[in-house]
Design a protein around this motif. Structure first.
Motif, short mmCIF file in Angstrom:
data_model
loop_
_atom_site.label_atom_id
_atom_site.label_comp_id
_atom_site.label_asym_id
_atom_site.label_seq_id
_atom_site.Cartn_x
_atom_site.Cartn_y
_atom_site.Cartn_z
N THR A 262 7.13 5.53 16.40
CA THR A 262 7.52 4.87 15.15
C THR A 262 8.79 4.05 15.38
OG1 THR A 262 8.69 6.90 14.50
CG2 THR A 262 6.44 6.59 13.67
N THR A 263 9.92 4.68 15.17
CA THR A 263 11.21 4.03 15.41
C THR A 263 12.29 5.11 15.38
OG1 THR A 263 12.65 2.20 14.71
CG2 THR A 263 11.68 3.57 12.97
N THR A 264 13.53 4.70 15.50
CA THR A 264 14.63 5.66 15.43
C THR A 264 14.83 6.11 13.98
OG1 THR A 264 16.18 3.82 15.22
CG2 THR A 264 15.79 4.70 17.44
N GLU A 265 15.52 7.22 13.79
CA GLU A 265 15.67 7.79 12.45
C GLU A 265 16.45 6.88 11.50
OE1 GLU A 265 16.82 11.86 12.15
OE2 GLU A 265 15.90 12.38 14.06
N GLU A 266 17.43 6.18 12.01
CA GLU A 266 18.23 5.32 11.13
C GLU A 266 17.44 4.10 10.64
OE1 GLU A 266 19.40 4.50 15.47
OE2 GLU A 266 19.07 6.24 14.15
N LEU A 267 16.35 3.75 11.34
CA LEU A 267 15.53 2.61 10.93
C LEU A 267 14.24 3.03 10.24
CD1 LEU A 267 15.81 0.30 14.09
CD2 LEU A 267 16.97 0.02 11.90
N PHE A 268 14.05 4.35 10.08
CA PHE A 268 12.74 4.82 9.63
C PHE A 268 12.38 4.34 8.23
CE2 PHE A 268 9.96 7.89 7.52
CZ PHE A 268 8.86 7.81 8.36
N ASN A 269 13.33 4.33 7.29
CA ASN A 269 13.02 3.89 5.93
C ASN A 269 12.56 2.43 5.89
OD1 ASN A 269 13.62 6.38 4.83
ND2 ASN A 269 15.74 5.85 4.35
N HIS A 270 13.19 1.60 6.70
CA HIS A 270 12.76 0.20 6.79
C HIS A 270 11.38 0.11 7.45
CE1 HIS A 270 16.69 -1.19 5.50
NE2 HIS A 270 17.26 -0.43 6.43
N PHE A 271 11.17 0.94 8.45
CA PHE A 271 9.88 0.96 9.13
C PHE A 271 8.78 1.41 8.18
CE2 PHE A 271 6.62 3.24 11.56
CZ PHE A 271 6.21 2.24 12.42
N LEU A 272 9.08 2.35 7.30
CA LEU A 272 8.09 2.85 6.35
C LEU A 272 7.62 1.74 5.42
CD1 LEU A 272 6.52 5.18 5.02
CD2 LEU A 272 8.55 5.65 3.64
N VAL A 273 8.53 0.93 4.94
CA VAL A 273 8.17 -0.20 4.08
C VAL A 273 7.28 -1.18 4.84
CG1 VAL A 273 9.04 -2.18 2.77
CG2 VAL A 273 10.25 0.02 2.69
N TYR A 274 7.68 -1.49 6.05
CA TYR A 274 6.90 -2.42 6.88
C TYR A 274 5.51 -1.86 7.17
CZ TYR A 274 5.20 -4.48 11.24
OH TYR A 274 4.41 -5.04 12.20
N SER A 275 5.45 -0.60 7.57
CA SER A 275 4.17 0.02 7.93
C SER A 275 3.23 0.08 6.73
CB SER A 275 4.42 1.43 8.47
OG SER A 275 3.20 2.08 8.76
N THR A 276 3.77 0.37 5.55
CA THR A 276 2.95 0.42 4.34
C THR A 276 2.36 -0.94 4.02
OG1 THR A 276 4.32 2.22 3.46
CG2 THR A 276 2.93 1.02 1.89
N ALA A 277 3.19 -1.98 4.12
CA ALA A 277 2.71 -3.33 3.84
C ALA A 277 1.63 -3.74 4.83
CB ALA A 277 3.88 -4.32 3.90
N ILE A 278 1.82 -3.41 6.10
CA ILE A 278 0.83 -3.75 7.12
C ILE A 278 -0.48 -3.00 6.88
CG2 ILE A 278 0.26 -3.46 9.58
CD1 ILE A 278 2.05 -5.84 9.02
N SER A 279 -0.40 -1.74 6.49
CA SER A 279 -1.61 -0.96 6.24
C SER A 279 -2.42 -1.55 5.10
CB SER A 279 -1.24 0.49 5.92
OG SER A 279 -0.66 1.12 7.04
N VAL A 280 -1.74 -2.01 4.06
CA VAL A 280 -2.43 -2.61 2.92
C VAL A 280 -3.07 -3.94 3.32
CG1 VAL A 280 -2.14 -3.61 0.62
CG2 VAL A 280 -1.01 -1.46 1.20
N LEU A 281 -2.29 -4.79 3.99
CA LEU A 281 -2.77 -6.13 4.34
C LEU A 281 -3.85 -6.11 5.41
CD1 LEU A 281 0.59 -8.13 4.40
CD2 LEU A 281 -1.22 -8.28 2.69
#
Length: 330
Positions: free
Chosen positions: A179-198
């Motif tokens: 995934t990514t490092t812990e400090e970037l995880f919340n940003h990664f979650l938003v990105y991953s969710t958008a990618i999953s939908v699109l």
């Protein structure tokens, strides 16, 4: 058993950390990836050879299938590095840049496969349900333009993976984050969710609608064609089933369990729930890889199901070498 790190709640913004027993993945992932590598590479090599050297006239579906095969092959070629990584118990022997590249190729080719399968379903839907109108809508040239657009879209939207993917020192070893490092995880979650939908939810809905309408059309009684027409319909229905099974068995469990695991990490649920979702996510990762073995079956089935159409083209002027078996353009 999952345990909670005592430093997890030192303050409200502290990362949520649980330690899991993940020994099973050091057997499951290398073994399953090894099977996918051998079978997938063989089947995709055969399919690619047949499409490039045995088909004289490329139809739009053939163009989409070639691109789908390229996606699968590029992904398969990354598996030996992941096999080594997980067999060595999460010890990454390469550079961080190579870690980024491997993760990028995984997701780029995963979503490239989904989009090209969607293109194939949409194209076949037009041919089955709107055969006359589709003659003006689809062409090999337009299929090439669509394929280029798919590659550009996938590469652009997956580029952030190159940023999020990181390595981390774990003692004397180097870990390549999935995934990514812990400090970037919340940003990664938003990105991953958008990618999953699109790139999964919307294409999945398109595939469901297109294939559902095709099945309804193919099951309608026809007075022309007789037994041959019925056989062609059955083969088409089988291809539809394979596409749907690919989404249902390979892509859907992977995206569901991954989304659940990411949400649980974000919500900081108990270690037991987090461990259960983590296990489910890792178990479904080989299923996502298995689509590389299933996709070539579409070509082989189509090669049988559409042979008559190729024979009709030959009667109109296309020549083939005597004694060679005829292939088809999906």
């Amino acid at each position: 058993m999952a345990t909670l790190n005592s430093s997890s709640f030192s303050n409200s913004s502290a990362p949520f950390r649980c330690k899991f027993n993940e020994d099973f993945k050091y057997i499951l992932l290398p073994t399953s990836y090894g099977v996918v590598f051998v079978i997938g590479l063989l089947l995709n090599a055969i399919a690619m050879y047949a499409m490039l050297f045995r088909i004289k006239q490329w139809s739009p579906n053939t163009i989409y299938m070639i691109n789908l095969t390229v996606c699968d092959t590029l992904y398969i070629l990354t598996l030996p590095f992941l096999i080594y990584y997980y067999a060595d118990k999460n010890v990454w022997p390469f550079s961080e840049s190579f870690c980024k590249l491997i993760r990028f190729l995984f997701y780029a080719n995963l979503y490239g496969s989904i989009l090209f399968l969607s293109c194939i379903s949409l194209h076949r839907f037009l041919g089955v349900c709107h055969p006359v109108r589709s003659m003006h809508w689809v062409s090999p040239r337009r299929a090439r333009l669509v394929s280029v657009a798919v590659w550009v879209i996938v590469l652009v939207f997956q580029a952030p993976v190159l940023y999020f993917s990181r390595t981390r020192n774990a003692g004397n070893d180097l870990v390549c984050h999935d995934t990514t490092t812990e400090e970037l995880f919340n940003h990664f979650l938003v990105y991953s969710t958008a990618i999953s939908v699109l790139f999964f939810v919307i294409p999945f809905l398109v595939v469901l609608v297109c294939n559902g309408l095709m099945v309804r059309k193919l099951l309608e009684p026809t007075a022309v064609g007789g037994a041959t027409s019925q056989r062609s319909k059955k083969k088409s229905v089988k291809m539809i089933i394979i596409v749907l099974l690919t989404f249902m068995l390979c892509f859907l469990p992977f995206h569901l369990t991954r989304s659940l695991y990411y949400c649980f990490r974000h919500l900081q649920v108990s270690c037991g729930l987090l461990e259960g979702s983590s296990i489910a996510y890792k178990v479904t990762r080989p299923l996502a890889s298995a689509n590389s073995c299933i996709d070539p079956i579409l070509y082989f089935m189509a090669g049988q199901g559409f042979r008559r159409s190729i024979n009709r083209k030959n009667k109109k002027g296309y020549r083939t070498e005597k004694g060679k078996s005829l292939s088809t353009s999906l």
